[in-house]
Enzyme design. Structure first.
Site, mmCIF file in Angstrom:
data_model
loop_
_atom_site.group_PDB
_atom_site.id
_atom_site.type_symbol
_atom_site.label_atom_id
_atom_site.label_comp_id
_atom_site.label_asym_id
_atom_site.label_seq_id
_atom_site.Cartn_x
_atom_site.Cartn_y
_atom_site.Cartn_z
ATOM 1 N N LYS A 179 99.087 12.417 86.284
ATOM 2 C CA LYS A 179 98.258 11.542 85.852
ATOM 3 C C LYS A 179 97.067 11.385 86.600
ATOM 4 O O LYS A 179 96.987 11.820 87.918
ATOM 5 C CB LYS A 179 99.026 10.272 85.885
ATOM 6 C CG LYS A 179 100.227 10.183 84.873
ATOM 7 C CD LYS A 179 100.602 8.670 84.212
ATOM 8 C CE LYS A 179 101.508 8.977 83.410
ATOM 9 N NZ LYS A 179 101.366 9.268 81.782
ATOM 10 N N ARG A 227 113.347 -8.510 67.721
ATOM 11 C CA ARG A 227 114.047 -9.822 68.325
ATOM 12 C C ARG A 227 113.254 -10.947 67.790
ATOM 13 O O ARG A 227 113.470 -12.064 67.884
ATOM 14 C CB ARG A 227 114.494 -9.973 69.600
ATOM 15 C CG ARG A 227 113.752 -10.332 70.667
ATOM 16 C CD ARG A 227 114.206 -9.649 71.945
ATOM 17 N NE ARG A 227 113.012 -8.818 72.471
ATOM 18 C CZ ARG A 227 112.034 -9.416 73.037
ATOM 19 N NH1 ARG A 227 111.814 -10.642 73.177
ATOM 20 N NH2 ARG A 227 110.961 -8.564 73.556
ATOM 21 N N LYS A 255 103.487 18.166 67.678
ATOM 22 C CA LYS A 255 102.060 18.865 67.944
ATOM 23 C C LYS A 255 102.036 20.044 66.983
ATOM 24 O O LYS A 255 102.611 21.161 67.529
ATOM 25 C CB LYS A 255 101.728 18.794 69.288
ATOM 26 C CG LYS A 255 101.658 17.599 70.099
ATOM 27 C CD LYS A 255 101.311 17.790 71.478
ATOM 28 C CE LYS A 255 101.543 16.504 72.528
ATOM 29 N NZ LYS A 255 100.599 15.472 72.106
ATOM 30 N N HIS A 279 108.164 14.190 71.465
ATOM 31 C CA HIS A 279 106.999 14.360 70.312
ATOM 32 C C HIS A 279 106.233 15.456 70.707
ATOM 33 O O HIS A 279 105.365 15.803 69.784
ATOM 34 C CB HIS A 279 106.365 12.873 70.779
ATOM 35 C CG HIS A 279 105.472 12.901 71.987
ATOM 36 N ND1 HIS A 279 106.055 12.546 73.147
ATOM 37 C CD2 HIS A 279 103.929 12.940 71.935
ATOM 38 C CE1 HIS A 279 104.781 12.790 73.912
ATOM 39 N NE2 HIS A 279 103.635 12.800 73.263
ATOM 40 N N LYS A 318 112.816 9.302 73.880
ATOM 41 C CA LYS A 318 113.089 9.486 75.244
ATOM 42 C C LYS A 318 112.869 8.152 76.144
ATOM 43 O O LYS A 318 112.148 7.419 75.613
ATOM 44 C CB LYS A 318 112.288 10.983 75.841
ATOM 45 C CG LYS A 318 110.660 10.552 75.897
ATOM 46 C CD LYS A 318 109.866 11.414 76.460
ATOM 47 C CE LYS A 318 109.903 11.513 77.857
ATOM 48 N NZ LYS A 318 108.518 10.683 78.238
ATOM 49 N N HIS A 329 109.204 17.406 77.992
ATOM 50 C CA HIS A 329 108.017 18.017 77.327
ATOM 51 C C HIS A 329 107.582 19.507 77.901
ATOM 52 O O HIS A 329 107.508 20.276 77.366
ATOM 53 C CB HIS A 329 106.835 17.204 77.889
ATOM 54 C CG HIS A 329 107.037 15.929 77.052
ATOM 55 N ND1 HIS A 329 107.575 15.579 75.850
ATOM 56 C CD2 HIS A 329 106.514 14.755 77.572
ATOM 57 C CE1 HIS A 329 107.493 14.400 75.633
ATOM 58 N NE2 HIS A 329 106.777 13.626 76.645
ATOM 59 N N GLU A 353 96.670 14.528 82.635
ATOM 60 C CA GLU A 353 96.215 13.484 82.061
ATOM 61 C C GLU A 353 95.043 12.525 82.830
ATOM 62 O O GLU A 353 95.434 12.437 83.880
ATOM 63 C CB GLU A 353 97.310 12.555 81.824
ATOM 64 C CG GLU A 353 98.624 13.274 80.688
ATOM 65 C CD GLU A 353 99.494 12.302 80.474
ATOM 66 O OE1 GLU A 353 99.475 11.609 79.403
ATOM 67 O OE2 GLU A 353 100.493 11.988 81.273
HETATM 68 C C1 BG6 Z 1 105.154 10.559 77.245
HETATM 69 C C2 BG6 Z 1 105.203 10.318 78.577
HETATM 70 O O1 BG6 Z 1 106.495 10.971 76.789
HETATM 71 O O2 BG6 Z 1 104.113 11.501 76.894
HETATM 72 C C3 BG6 Z 1 103.678 9.507 79.077
HETATM 73 O O3 BG6 Z 1 105.899 8.918 78.773
HETATM 74 C C4 BG6 Z 1 102.848 10.678 78.568
HETATM 75 O O4 BG6 Z 1 103.717 9.151 80.352
HETATM 76 C C5 BG6 Z 1 102.992 11.217 77.023
HETATM 77 O O5 BG6 Z 1 101.231 10.088 79.029
HETATM 78 C C6 BG6 Z 1 101.883 12.463 77.005
HETATM 79 O O6 BG6 Z 1 101.796 12.675 75.684
HETATM 80 P P1 BG6 Z 1 100.652 13.199 74.999
HETATM 81 O O7 BG6 Z 1 101.161 13.482 73.685
HETATM 82 O O8 BG6 Z 1 99.723 12.000 75.066
HETATM 83 O O9 BG6 Z 1 99.971 14.373 75.688
#
Ligand code: BG6
Length: 520
Positions: free
Chosen positions: A370, A66, A212, A208, A178, A270, A246
């Site tokens: 997290k 936009r 990997k 995603h 997502k 995931h 994480e």
């Molecule tokens: C994302 C989540 O889909 O995946 C994030 O929204 C998360 O919160 C991330 O940190 C983790 O992906 P990766 O590839 O960094 O392990």
């Protein structure tokens, strides 16, 4: 996802998808062209594909956003994106491939427009007609790299402008990021809205994690080796642990995360993809539908949590202030954009069972959080204890359990833990580990994980994408937990940032006589 058998010692950088043929010609329309995802992942992945010469001469990108802009300003901003991407990897030897970037840069164009305005879609239609006139190609991928509230409206607009219709062998595909829905009902509604205007084959719901290498390797490890599969079942496996820890906190995503939380953000997508790769039956082929059907079946077989189980078998936590490496870390409720009394979880642990012949009675423990003290994604398969009559004098808890761990990140590889005799005149047993590291065999790669996924979209291979039923099965399994929390059941446990998570998560295993794998 091209499948080939190569001698590992001959294989090269996976980012090059070595040996793969060029993708067919296509125009890629990116909604959210100025956004974070495009900068961090999509444009770098396209650049890597261009460098590997996997994009067709008639490939082109139309960025849609936009903000005001022109073809030139878009090319300029993306040049910075790629320079930053390469600079961030310079310590791994990355240098800018000028020829590849010039090639791709010349194929970028920009459409400024509001995503809710039909004129935006008319402008895209004109550009696509131009591509047809000038380059004789009408294949098109619409990539929805935007907030989920736009998914439905964009698809409706594309349909209204007749941009999703496939004709004269030209294909039209849509990639959806997502979160796909925020519960079972909304995921179903979104699937119904999409499938009203296009065919399932045209839809690429991205997760995603499936880009990997090490996640894809789970299937290779299980099904291309004779030694694992005979043991891969309830007679031999004690339990499975799946971890995604994480160190990062909520970062600048409070608006999204407050309404989402760790369960919705990570588990039905995931974590269940990892569970499905680990637990599914061997598909009859690598055909997209064969693989996706097996995944759906196993997620469908997750034992539905009853009202009490949805609380007893689930632990949720939220990070409180803490320290890591001597640095103060603020708590979740102090993060910018987060409500001071937020009830959103940043950690969740679950104990699940899979109701089928292979897995009945084998617990699958899943945890993700997290702001833990270390970053680690892994799957640990713990085998049953050997009959220990021979080692009567060794307390059974001292016998090292056999654990096969698939390390997904940051170290990529696999390790096997077993017992060995400690040298000496007395029979003493010690735990040892055999390790395989991806980097040792294949070197490190500068790929983003999106190269394979984009390439698969261009070649029409849906194997690594979620089918409507995969998505719904995932939401169905977590819905009882969402319901319990919505009713105010299930306590939220604080844990200090920089630790492994709430102690209550330890108890989830300790009461079964088990322990989580150490995070560091
Ligand atoms: C994302 C989540 O889909 O995946 C994030 O929204 C998360 O919160 C991330 O940190 C983790 O992906 P990766 O590839 O960094 O392990």
């Amino acid at each position: 996802m091209p499948v080939q058998a190569l001698d590992a010692t001959l294989a090269s950088d996976p980012a090059t998808l070595s040996g793969a043929p060029k993708a067919p010609p296509a125009t890629l329309v990116i909604f959210g062209a100025g956004g974070d995802l495009t900068k961090r992942l999509l444009m770098p992945a396209l650049y890597n594909l261009a460098a590997a010469k996997l994009l067709d001469e008639n490939f082109a990108v139309i960025g849609v956003d936009r903000l005001d802009g022109s073809d030139d300003s878009y090319r300029q901003s993306q040049t910075e994106t790629i320079s930053n991407f390469v600079a961030a990897r310079s310590n791994r030897g990355a240098t800018l491939d000028e020829a590849a970037w010039t090639w791709l840069r010349g194929r970028l164009s920009y459409v400024q427009g509001d995503l809710q305005d039909p004129r935006t879609y008319q402008a895209i239609g004109w550009r696509l007609n131009e591509a047809l006139r000038e380059r004789g190609q009408a294949n098109c991928v619409f990539y929805l790299a935007v907030a989920d509230r736009f998914f439905g409206p964009i698809i409706d607009h594309l349909a209204a402008e007749n941009l999703l219709r496939e004709q004269d062998k030209a294909w039209r595909r849509v990639v959806i990021e997502k979160p796909f829905g925020h519960d079972l009902a909304s995921a179903k509604a979104l699937n119904a809205r999409i499938l009203k205007v296009m065919d399932e084959q045209q839809v690429f719901r991205i997760d995603h994690f499936l880009g990997k290498e090490t996640v894809q390797n789970i299937m290779a490890l299980r099904f291309s080796n004779g030694i694992f599969e005979p043991l891969w079942q309830r007679d031999h496996i004690d339990h499975v642990q799946i971890t995604a820890a994480e160190t990062v906190g909520v970062e600048s995503r409070a608006r999204f995360y407050e309404a989402t939380g760790a369960l919705r953000d990570m588990v039905p997508n995931h974590m269940f993809q990892l569970l499905a790769m680990t637990a599914m039956e061997p598909p009859t082929s690598f055909d997209a539908d064969a693989v996706r059907s097996e995944k759906s079946k196993v997620i469908d077989a997750i034992h539905p949590l009853g009202r009490a189980e949805a609380v007893e078998r689930v632990v949720r936590g939220q990070y409180a202030p803490g320290t890591l490496h001597g640095q103060h870390l603020r708590g979740y409720r102090e993060e910018p954009g987060v409500a001071p009394d937020s009830g959103t979880e940043t950690y969740v642990a679950l104990k699940l069972f899979i109701d089928n012949w292979r897995w009945a009675g084998v617990p699958f423990y899943i945890r993700t959080g997290k702001r833990t003290h270390t970053r680690r994604t892994e799957i640990a398969i713990q085998f049953k204890q050997a009959p220990y009559a021979l080692f009567r004098d060794t307390p059974v808890e001292r016998l090292t359990p056999n654990i096969l761990t698939l390390h997904l990140q940051p170290q990529e590889g696999a390790s096997l833990q077993f017992s060995a005799k400690i040298p000496g005149p007395v029979v003493h047993l010690g735990g040892v580990r055999m390790e395989f590291s991806y980097a040792d065999y294949f070197g490190t790669s500068n790929s983003t994980g999106y190269e394979t996924l984009l390439y698969d979209v261009f070649t029409g291979d849906n194997t690594l994408f979620q089918r409507a039923d995969n998505i719904e099965a995932g939401w169905r399994a977590v819905q009882p937990v969402l319901d319990a929390w919505a009713e105010g059941r299930g306590e939220l446990h604080p844990y200090a940032a920089g630790t492994a998570g709430p102690t209550q998560a330890e108890r989830l295993l300790v009461r079964d006589g088990r322990r989580w794998m150490k995070l560091a």
